[in-house]
Enzyme design. Structure first.
Site, PDB file in Angstrom:
ATOM      1  N   MET A 243      33.950  29.040 -73.351  1.00  0.00           N
ATOM      2  CA  MET A 243      35.312  28.512 -73.401  1.00  0.00           C
ATOM      3  C   MET A 243      35.419  27.230 -72.587  1.00  0.00           C
ATOM      4  O   MET A 243      34.924  27.145 -71.454  1.00  0.00           O
ATOM      5  CB  MET A 243      36.305  29.543 -72.872  1.00  0.00           C
ATOM      6  CG  MET A 243      36.488  30.743 -73.786  1.00  0.00           C
ATOM      7  SD  MET A 243      37.205  30.320 -75.394  1.00  0.00           S
ATOM      8  CE  MET A 243      38.845  29.804 -74.908  1.00  0.00           C
TER       9      MET A 243
ATOM     10  N   GLN B 182      32.703  31.444 -83.476  1.00  0.00           N
ATOM     11  CA  GLN B 182      33.050  32.701 -82.809  1.00  0.00           C
ATOM     12  C   GLN B 182      34.561  32.879 -82.815  1.00  0.00           C
ATOM     13  O   GLN B 182      35.310  31.976 -82.427  1.00  0.00           O
ATOM     14  CB  GLN B 182      32.558  32.761 -81.371  1.00  0.00           C
ATOM     15  CG  GLN B 182      32.772  34.171 -80.785  1.00  0.00           C
ATOM     16  CD  GLN B 182      32.442  34.305 -79.322  1.00  0.00           C
ATOM     17  OE1 GLN B 182      33.126  33.738 -78.475  1.00  0.00           O
ATOM     18  NE2 GLN B 182      31.396  35.064 -79.022  1.00  0.00           N
TER      19      GLN B 182
ATOM     20  N   ASN C 149      20.762  37.786 -74.272  1.00  0.00           N
ATOM     21  CA  ASN C 149      21.598  36.827 -73.560  1.00  0.00           C
ATOM     22  C   ASN C 149      21.808  37.334 -72.136  1.00  0.00           C
ATOM     23  O   ASN C 149      21.799  38.530 -71.891  1.00  0.00           O
ATOM     24  CB  ASN C 149      22.930  36.677 -74.312  1.00  0.00           C
ATOM     25  CG  ASN C 149      23.943  35.803 -73.595  1.00  0.00           C
ATOM     26  OD1 ASN C 149      25.107  36.175 -73.466  1.00  0.00           O
ATOM     27  ND2 ASN C 149      23.533  34.643 -73.136  1.00  0.00           N
ATOM     28  N   GLY C 150      21.995  36.392 -71.218  1.00  0.00           N
ATOM     29  CA  GLY C 150      22.325  36.757 -69.851  1.00  0.00           C
ATOM     30  C   GLY C 150      21.225  36.445 -68.862  1.00  0.00           C
ATOM     31  O   GLY C 150      20.140  37.035 -68.927  1.00  0.00           O
TER      32      GLY C 150
ATOM     33  N   LYS D 264      28.885  39.731 -80.756  1.00  0.00           N
ATOM     34  CA  LYS D 264      28.390  39.466 -79.400  1.00  0.00           C
ATOM     35  C   LYS D 264      29.060  40.458 -78.470  1.00  0.00           C
ATOM     36  O   LYS D 264      30.289  40.542 -78.412  1.00  0.00           O
ATOM     37  CB  LYS D 264      28.690  38.038 -78.961  1.00  0.00           C
ATOM     38  CG  LYS D 264      28.015  37.667 -77.634  1.00  0.00           C
ATOM     39  CD  LYS D 264      28.202  36.178 -77.311  1.00  0.00           C
ATOM     40  CE  LYS D 264      27.327  35.762 -76.128  1.00  0.00           C
ATOM     41  NZ  LYS D 264      27.738  36.384 -74.862  1.00  0.00           N
TER      42      LYS D 264
ATOM     43  N   GLY E 295      23.214  30.012 -71.911  1.00  0.00           N
ATOM     44  CA  GLY E 295      24.561  29.500 -71.698  1.00  0.00           C
ATOM     45  C   GLY E 295      24.590  28.317 -70.759  1.00  0.00           C
ATOM     46  O   GLY E 295      24.351  27.181 -71.150  1.00  0.00           O
TER      47      GLY E 295
ATOM     48  N   CYS F 288      33.777  39.250 -74.033  1.00  0.00           N
ATOM     49  CA  CYS F 288      34.480  38.482 -73.009  1.00  0.00           C
ATOM     50  C   CYS F 288      35.203  39.415 -72.044  1.00  0.00           C
ATOM     51  O   CYS F 288      36.020  40.243 -72.470  1.00  0.00           O
ATOM     52  CB  CYS F 288      35.485  37.528 -73.650  1.00  0.00           C
ATOM     53  SG  CYS F 288      36.370  36.517 -72.435  1.00  0.00           S
TER      54      CYS F 288
END
Length: 375
Positions: A17, A70, A212-213, A139, A235, A100
């Site tokens: 975002m 997304q 991811n992460g 996601k 990210g 989120c």
């Protein structure tokens, strides 16, 4: 899962975002031709209620393919309408946000909170797919609050995949805490459990999973892939250090030949883009808007600190991106502007190789138990 004319999503840039807007994606594509790019999360209601202004929210240049939209939401009718309206823009995939942890999102019962309602997520994915020509994906996190066992994660994956067309899941390998902590703390406090991701590969061999992460370098990307990861999503490293993160993707991940691309060439092309879009929507975008993605381009390089100070001053009065760059780039040595990204850094990363002994037991639910669970 992927459009046949593009290479697979072995590397993708996470939806973020206020960050992965059309300007950042333009810069990213100038550096990497093969990375899969994601939009910021768009609420389905935004798409529906801005029907007469969709160009501002959904338009992008053809060069941004492969690109994923997304969306977020908790209203099936609006999700269906949003998917239908977005279909004209020919995104390569539509991704549904179930990860989120922001209180603003989770408090409205979408984002990560939706992991507690896999039946709804399956219905949402079905209506999105029914109103779009693009493949769909989810996601999500590995869990929410105390619902964080591996079996509960598998229940979610099984429900969504068996009752919708969803075959691709992006797994953020931390659980989400919905007790009011900030999104930033949600990226740090819950521990990473990569073993959950690799166990999903074992237990759902017919599905595609992206990890991811906490992955911040191309070395880590390739290490995850060597252990079997179908795809890797990065990210903040791709945003804060785009040159050395995205600059190695095409060669080190996709095997493309090295190019002689320099930051000076990237900026020349980006300047043409930036000045062409200034004020396109009334007062927006501003010079500040199109400069924002550039602020990490000289990460850790000589002159970076001086350049950022010059940028702060120039943004007070510059009316074009060209004038901004002319006023500020003197702070960056020519050796930095004209150097290529070079070879990817070498080194052995064993983060993912150590996970075999940590994998949770195989998904325990037998077929008749699953049927009872979802009755």
């Amino acid at each position: 899962m992927v459009a046949a004319r593009y290479l697979p999503p072995w590397f993708s840039v996470a939806p973020m975002m206020d960050w992965t807007d059309v300007h950042y994606r333009t810069l990213a594509r100038l550096i990497s031709k093969h990375s899969w790019l994601y939009t910021e999360m768009l609420a389905a209601e935004t798409i529906v209620y801005q029907k007469g202004n969709l160009e501002r929210f959904l338009a992008y240049t053809p060069e941004q393919h492969p690109i994923v939209l997304q969306i977020g939401g908790n209203n099936l009718e609006n999700l269906a309408k949003a998917a239908e309206l977005a279909n004209a823009y020919r995104y390569d995939e539509i991704n549904f946000n179930c990860g989120c942890p922001s209180p603003k999102v989770a408090g409205r019962c979408f984002g990560a909170r939706l992991m507690l309602d896999p039946k709804f997520v399956a219905e949402a994915m079905s209506v999105i797919a029914a109103n779009s020509d693009a493949p769909v994906s989810v996601k999500c996190r590995i869990g929410v609050d105390n619902h964080d066992s591996y079996n509960e994660l598998c229940d979610f994956i099984y429900k969504v995949s068996s009752q919708s067309p969803t075959r691709h899941f992006i797994i953020h390998s931390r659980k989400a805490l919905l007790n009011g902590i900030s999104p930033a703390d949600n990226r740090k406090i819950p521990p990473l459990k990569y073993e959950y991701y690799y166990a999903l590969l074992r237990d759902f061999p017919d599905l595609t999973f992206t990890i991811n992460g906490g992955i911040n370098s191309i070395n880590e990307v390739n290490a995850a892939r060597r252990e079997g990861a179908h795809g890797v999503m990065v990210g903040r490293a791709a945003y804060h250090n785009p040159w050395y993160t995205l600059g190695h993707v095409d060669t080190a991940v996709y095997g493309a030949p090295h190019t002689n691309l320099t930051r000076r060439q990237v900026l020349e092309n980006y300047q043409v883009y930036g000045d062409s879009v200034l004020g396109k929507y009334g007062q927006k975008p501003t010079v500040r808007d199109v400069v924002k993605p550039l602020l990490g381009l000289f990460h850790s390089e000589p002159g970076n600190g001086l350049w950022k100070r010059k940028a702060d001053a120039a943004l007070q009065h510059c009316t074009t991106l060209k004038s901004f760059l002319e006023e500020t780039l003197g702070a960056i040595p020519d050796s930095v502007l004209d150097s290529t990204v070079g070879e990817a850094p070498s080194g052995c990363i064993d983060t993912f190789a150590k996970l075999n002994g940590l994998l949770p037991p195989p998904y325990a639910a037998r077929e008749h138990e699953r049927e009872a669970l979802y009755a």
